[in-house]
Design a protein around this motif. Sequence first.
Motif, mmCIF file in Angstrom:
data_model
loop_
_atom_site.group_PDB
_atom_site.id
_atom_site.type_symbol
_atom_site.label_atom_id
_atom_site.label_comp_id
_atom_site.label_asym_id
_atom_site.label_seq_id
_atom_site.Cartn_x
_atom_site.Cartn_y
_atom_site.Cartn_z
ATOM 1 N N CYS A 51 0.837 -1.206 0.000
ATOM 2 C CA CYS A 51 0.000 0.000 0.000
ATOM 3 C C CYS A 51 0.865 1.246 0.000
ATOM 4 O O CYS A 51 1.901 1.270 0.636
ATOM 5 C CB CYS A 51 -0.914 0.030 1.227
ATOM 6 N N PRO A 52 0.445 2.283 -0.716
ATOM 7 C CA PRO A 52 -0.830 2.367 -1.397
ATOM 8 C C PRO A 52 -0.829 1.759 -2.787
ATOM 9 O O PRO A 52 -1.883 1.416 -3.300
ATOM 10 C CB PRO A 52 -1.114 3.864 -1.456
ATOM 11 N N GLY A 53 0.314 1.638 -3.452
ATOM 12 C CA GLY A 53 0.299 1.062 -4.796
ATOM 13 C C GLY A 53 -0.678 1.815 -5.675
ATOM 14 O O GLY A 53 -0.755 3.041 -5.623
ATOM 15 N N THR A 54 -1.461 1.081 -6.454
ATOM 16 C CA THR A 54 -2.454 1.719 -7.319
ATOM 17 C C THR A 54 -3.799 1.866 -6.623
ATOM 18 O O THR A 54 -4.742 2.391 -7.204
ATOM 19 C CB THR A 54 -2.653 0.902 -8.613
ATOM 20 N N TRP A 55 -3.892 1.388 -5.396
ATOM 21 C CA TRP A 55 -5.138 1.424 -4.652
ATOM 22 C C TRP A 55 -5.110 2.527 -3.604
ATOM 23 O O TRP A 55 -4.069 2.842 -3.043
ATOM 24 C CB TRP A 55 -5.357 0.094 -3.920
ATOM 25 N N SER A 56 -6.260 3.060 -3.327
ATOM 26 C CA SER A 56 -6.436 3.926 -2.169
ATOM 27 C C SER A 56 -6.985 3.022 -1.074
ATOM 28 O O SER A 56 -7.988 2.342 -1.294
ATOM 29 C CB SER A 56 -7.431 5.040 -2.496
ATOM 30 N N TYR A 57 -6.343 2.965 0.064
ATOM 31 C CA TYR A 57 -6.804 2.106 1.147
ATOM 32 C C TYR A 57 -6.953 2.947 2.400
ATOM 33 O O TYR A 57 -6.077 3.748 2.732
ATOM 34 C CB TYR A 57 -5.833 0.936 1.392
ATOM 35 N N ASP A 58 -8.087 2.804 3.070
ATOM 36 C CA ASP A 58 -8.432 3.659 4.200
ATOM 37 C C ASP A 58 -8.891 2.828 5.388
ATOM 38 O O ASP A 58 -9.242 1.647 5.242
ATOM 39 C CB ASP A 58 -9.551 4.629 3.798
ATOM 40 N N VAL A 59 -8.884 3.454 6.541
ATOM 41 C CA VAL A 59 -9.369 2.817 7.762
ATOM 42 C C VAL A 59 -10.405 3.733 8.415
ATOM 43 O O VAL A 59 -10.397 4.946 8.212
ATOM 44 C CB VAL A 59 -8.226 2.525 8.760
ATOM 45 N N ILE A 60 -11.278 3.125 9.182
ATOM 46 C CA ILE A 60 -12.210 3.870 10.024
ATOM 47 C C ILE A 60 -11.810 3.591 11.464
ATOM 48 O O ILE A 60 -11.696 2.433 11.877
ATOM 49 C CB ILE A 60 -13.677 3.481 9.778
#
Length: 121
Positions: A51-60
Amino acid sequence: MPVAPELTRDLVYRPYSVADKASCLKLFNGNVPAYFAQSEGSEFEQFLDDCPGTWSYDVIVRSDFIVACGGYALDAHGTTASLCWGMVDNALHGTGLGRLLTMARLRLANILETRWYYENG
């Protein structure tokens, strides 16, 4: 199912960081075997390492604990969004938090798609 107002209080939606890895893996393990196969664990861990690479990754986050995580990416043309690795703390299933996570990712993907179209359209 609407999200209960008391659930959304004190929620923080933010980008994933390397410091979140253990908490995200704990969420993953809490969703095995109902939603993920144990054998997918190494793939998810590799995804987090990249991460993040080509992805958007999020947390709550709620009360300093990660209660959900998930990502999305747009295709090269910015016209199609794909969702990935969305999960919610097993103890919070049925509360609407998963719906909130999905809607947030779709909204963010739409904002990015709209911005891409405006800049490149």
